[in-house]
Motif scaffolding. Sequence first.
Motif, PDB file in Angstrom:
ATOM      1  N   VAL A  62       1.871  13.698  -8.977  1.00 45.63           N
ATOM      2  CA  VAL A  62       1.223  15.019  -8.969  1.00 45.63           C
ATOM      3  C   VAL A  62       2.238  16.148  -9.136  1.00 45.63           C
ATOM      4  N   LEU A 104      -3.417  -1.129  -8.239  1.00 45.35           N
ATOM      5  CA  LEU A 104      -4.090  -1.097  -6.940  1.00 45.35           C
ATOM      6  C   LEU A 104      -5.065  -2.262  -6.813  1.00 45.35           C
ATOM      7  N   PHE A 115      -0.006  12.033 -17.003  1.00 46.96           N
ATOM      8  CA  PHE A 115      -0.734  11.712 -15.776  1.00 46.96           C
ATOM      9  C   PHE A 115      -1.738  10.596 -16.017  1.00 46.96           C
ATOM     10  N   ILE A 116      -2.488  10.712 -17.102  1.00 47.19           N
ATOM     11  CA  ILE A 116      -3.576   9.751 -17.315  1.00 47.19           C
ATOM     12  C   ILE A 116      -3.017   8.361 -17.611  1.00 47.19           C
ATOM     13  N   PHE A 132       0.838  -1.200   0.000  1.00 46.53           N
ATOM     14  CA  PHE A 132       0.000   0.000   0.000  1.00 46.53           C
ATOM     15  C   PHE A 132       0.867   1.241   0.000  1.00 46.53           C
ATOM     16  N   GLN A 187      -1.625   6.998 -14.303  1.00 43.96           N
ATOM     17  CA  GLN A 187      -2.679   6.761 -13.328  1.00 43.96           C
ATOM     18  C   GLN A 187      -3.491   5.525 -13.705  1.00 43.96           C
ATOM     19  N   ALA A 188      -3.744   5.357 -14.997  1.00 42.16           N
ATOM     20  CA  ALA A 188      -4.501   4.177 -15.426  1.00 42.16           C
ATOM     21  C   ALA A 188      -3.766   2.908 -15.007  1.00 42.16           C
ATOM     22  N   TYR A 221       2.306   1.840  -3.358  1.00 39.84           N
ATOM     23  CA  TYR A 221       1.343   2.479  -4.250  1.00 39.84           C
ATOM     24  C   TYR A 221       1.204   3.957  -3.907  1.00 39.84           C
ATOM     25  N   PHE A 222       1.190   4.238  -2.639  1.00 39.77           N
ATOM     26  CA  PHE A 222       1.063   5.611  -2.153  1.00 39.77           C
ATOM     27  C   PHE A 222       2.185   6.476  -2.727  1.00 39.77           C
ATOM     28  N   LEU A 278      -3.927   2.435 -11.141  1.00 43.93           N
ATOM     29  CA  LEU A 278      -5.166   1.921 -10.555  1.00 43.93           C
ATOM     30  C   LEU A 278      -5.313   0.428 -10.791  1.00 43.93           C
ATOM     31  N   TYR A 299       3.477  16.233 -12.559  1.00 48.56           N
ATOM     32  CA  TYR A 299       2.469  16.833 -13.438  1.00 48.56           C
ATOM     33  C   TYR A 299       2.598  18.351 -13.428  1.00 48.56           C
ATOM     34  N   GLU A 340       2.010   7.072  -6.470  1.00 45.33           N
ATOM     35  CA  GLU A 340       1.108   8.133  -6.898  1.00 45.33           C
ATOM     36  C   GLU A 340       1.614   9.503  -6.472  1.00 45.33           C
ATOM     37  N   VAL A 341       2.281   9.545  -5.306  1.00 47.11           N
ATOM     38  CA  VAL A 341       2.731  10.836  -4.802  1.00 47.11           C
ATOM     39  C   VAL A 341       3.714  11.483  -5.770  1.00 47.11           C
TER      40      VAL A 341
END
Lengths: 486, 486
Positions: free
Chosen positions: A143, A176, A165-166, A132, A169-170, A135-136, A173, A146, A139-140
């Motif tokens: 941003v 995840l 980003f997209i 977890f 992010q895809a 993953y955190f 997820l 970006y 993603e951090v």
Amino acid sequence: MILVWMIVILLIGGLLCWLTARANEHAAKWVALVTMLIDAALICGVCFTQRVSSINTWIVDIKTQWIPAYGIGFHLAMDGLSMVMLLLTFFLGTLAVLCSWNEIKQRTGFYYFNLLCTLAGIAGVFVAMDLFLFYFFWEVMLVPMYFLIAIWGDTNRRYAAYKFFIFTQAGGLLMLIAILSLYFIHAAQSGVYSYDYFDLLNTTLQPSAARWIMMGFLVAFVIKLPMVPLHNWLPDAHSEAPTAGSLILAGLLLKTGAYGIMRFVLPLFPQAAEAIAWWAMLLAVIGIVYGAMLAFAQTDIKRLIAYTSVSHMGFVLLGIFSFNAVAMQGVVMQMITHGISTGALFVLAGMLKERLHTRDIESMGGLWSSLPAMGAVGMLFTMASLGLPMLGNFIAEFLVLMGAFTANVPLTVIATFGLVFSAIYSLRFVQKVFLGPSTFQKPLPDFSAREFVMMAALSIAIVWLGVYPQPVLDMVQHAVQAVVTK
Amino acid sequence: MDSLQLQALLPFIVLASASVVIILLIAARQSHTVIQITGFLMMCLVVLAMWYVRDVLPRAIMPLLVVDGMAAVFTGLIVFCVLIIGLFSFIYFEEREENPKEYYILIFLGTLGAAVLTISRHFISVFIGLELLSISLYALIAYLRNRNNAVEAGMKYLVLAAMSSAFLLFGMALIYMDTGSMDFDGIAKQLQTQGHSPALFVTGIGLMMVAVCFKLALVPFHLWAADVYQGAPVPVTNFIATVSKIGVFAVLVRFAQAVQLQSYHFAVIIISFVAIVSMVGGNLLAIKQQNIKRLLAYSSIAHLGYLLVAFLPGNAAGIEAGMFYLFAYSITLLAAFGIVTMLSGRQADADQLEAYRGLYWRNPLMGAILTVALLSLAGIPLTAGFIGKFAVLNAGVQQQLWLPVIVLVITSVIGLYYYLRIISTLFAETQVIFPKEKSLHPLFVAGTYGALLVLLILLLGAGIFPSAVIDGIKNFLCQGFRIINF
């Protein structure tokens, strides 16, 4: 605690940059530089005092509860692989601060805040041992990256930033969901709800479940890497980002994908990974050749370098899915040397852009006469990138190919041709930019002291890795062995 | 009714008396400021009353109401939202031409309606609560009656809400006809003895779902959402987006828990379908919006779709996830609409995206808060929205609801696009200087900023240390589950 401090120092440094810039625009870059140097000193300290051995693979290990309701822990740990990646992170991070020194004139505080936060995320990714938490951090780092692209980028920056980003992010997820599935399967087997890497390693999976879950992880990682059909965010993001952004993207962000495959995909799903190895190697080889061909066709200097990354990261994927120690050593070497050589080329491109205000190589030419030092360094790093012996990339690619040869001969043969292609695009690059008739009449300033220091550091690093790579190989040996024996 | 039951109802009695107090104050010709402060204090009193009666819970007030842990969580959330919305209302209405005083009566009546919904265990109290909420909303939406949009929105809501009430009543009547009971436990008992799901019950549930979907603005009953969100005054939009949805969701959860709705195959299919089309529809419709209120309307459709994914499993984990999600979603929307309120001028609401261009550089605090809120809506780590989304995925994956989970992931990637679009607008270059036209009471401006800061801290706090919130919800729910046994 040293790992926590490393990340916290970056975050505090970032906040300080943001605050001090309100008082003084110049203060921010000094704060950022000092922060990076402190972190670099910390990791070097660990590197010199701690030795990785087969008994003591994990040098530093911190574990506490974070969200007990879901069995989420805060677990940071470092082995040889993580340490090498952290060294690279802070080395390139320091250079990233230095190369933004004059380039970023507006909103410096927020800029360095984002830069340091990205680095904090990347550092976190390399040491997080709770899925977890991984993953955190994963993603951090997105941003602030970006923002770096979207605010300080070039003309087409918004498009590039969205795409970056997209795409990531895809993938993230999907990862995840894969993490969650793994978590529940593990909980059903052992009754322990945990995201801890070392707990999840003991999960036994049905082949079909393993395949699906592995795909979730793999998609996230190969998007970052990038593997060929999923690479098309990369040229846009690299070419539109500010110099430091390109440096971090190419030097570090791509490596998180490779790191993820080595750390998570292979150990957690050994059988499933073996089942798709042929396909992965095929795509890797396609990436090597296709990336090289596209690089040859580019006229935008940063896009050209971006496509060489696609080609070089093909070697990484090829090496990882050969499943042997030699190739894996080569992969780690490739991650480092590609970070340094491509990073250097991006920094160089940034310097050229500062002077010429263009990225179009058609309008460059004959720059060697006006910028001899820059020309020499440019030559050095294009040679590194095409895999000339004595320079780090040669060792890396040689090891990868040697390892891959035992796994799959035809694909390795094709991959070797990739080296020829890389010679073609590299030479074209040098020819167009530095040689030929001079198009610029105005005198151009060669390296400043700051630029000289940066380039000297990078040059020393790449030559050292080419001549004496043994320390790196020693450092990662146990980590690599652990991955391969699985 | 004994004294303990009265005590358990104390918060609701205080809430009901709030409207009466406001009416008396208006009769005594008090100023807007006095009414605002009194309203604020009354809401604080409700919170105090809830704290005071916490030991009395859970307690059933036969046959209509039950005050338990779940009700306490939902009511607490509702009252918190109203506290913040009340604060935002002052600066919004102070500079409008209309007399703002009666607005507070309606707001508190609507709040009472939503609060009654959270404690209902009987069709009659559900209906009373819902009508109380709806009728206040008719007037609230059209409150700024000089604006064209407002009247249109009010009419639209009136007609459609009346129709949905008719559906609800018809559904209730059918279920009553089938089971002979109108309280939830009675219905459940009757259903158990019948042992199958008869046509009347199925039809009744279907009709009631229409009304619930309408109130929650789920596809295909979402047509009113964008127009109403756009036409209503910003604080009222905020009220609809948070309070009314919390209330309706609370009653849905309680009813589903009583009759074990998720054990009926047809119900699961209906809810999955609604969830999936809401996620897809909401996100796709939001992409092209240029009006931030409409955009948030569509995004809230999608978010309620995500919420239904947590509702689908029907177990404790799902309910906890749903509650956390609602909490995260509410504070996020409060913050986002708070910024819209702050920026709205005398003539029109700041609903065009252009009004936000470069907001971060003009007002870093507001820009940062809106950015964090949008990232939270997009479900990016470090924000409450991420933990919410994680909890929902957690619940979904645990029950192996693959289709809704995959749709959730794909649509939230689509959603990312329009959130990023706003964020990059916030950080875009701007030349326009917006005139400062506000000359408000500094106390309220400070209060509003304070509220926004609290929301920011909550957003980040719940994103980084969610344990406190999760454990709190769990504790309350344990109390709530005890009620089933007595």
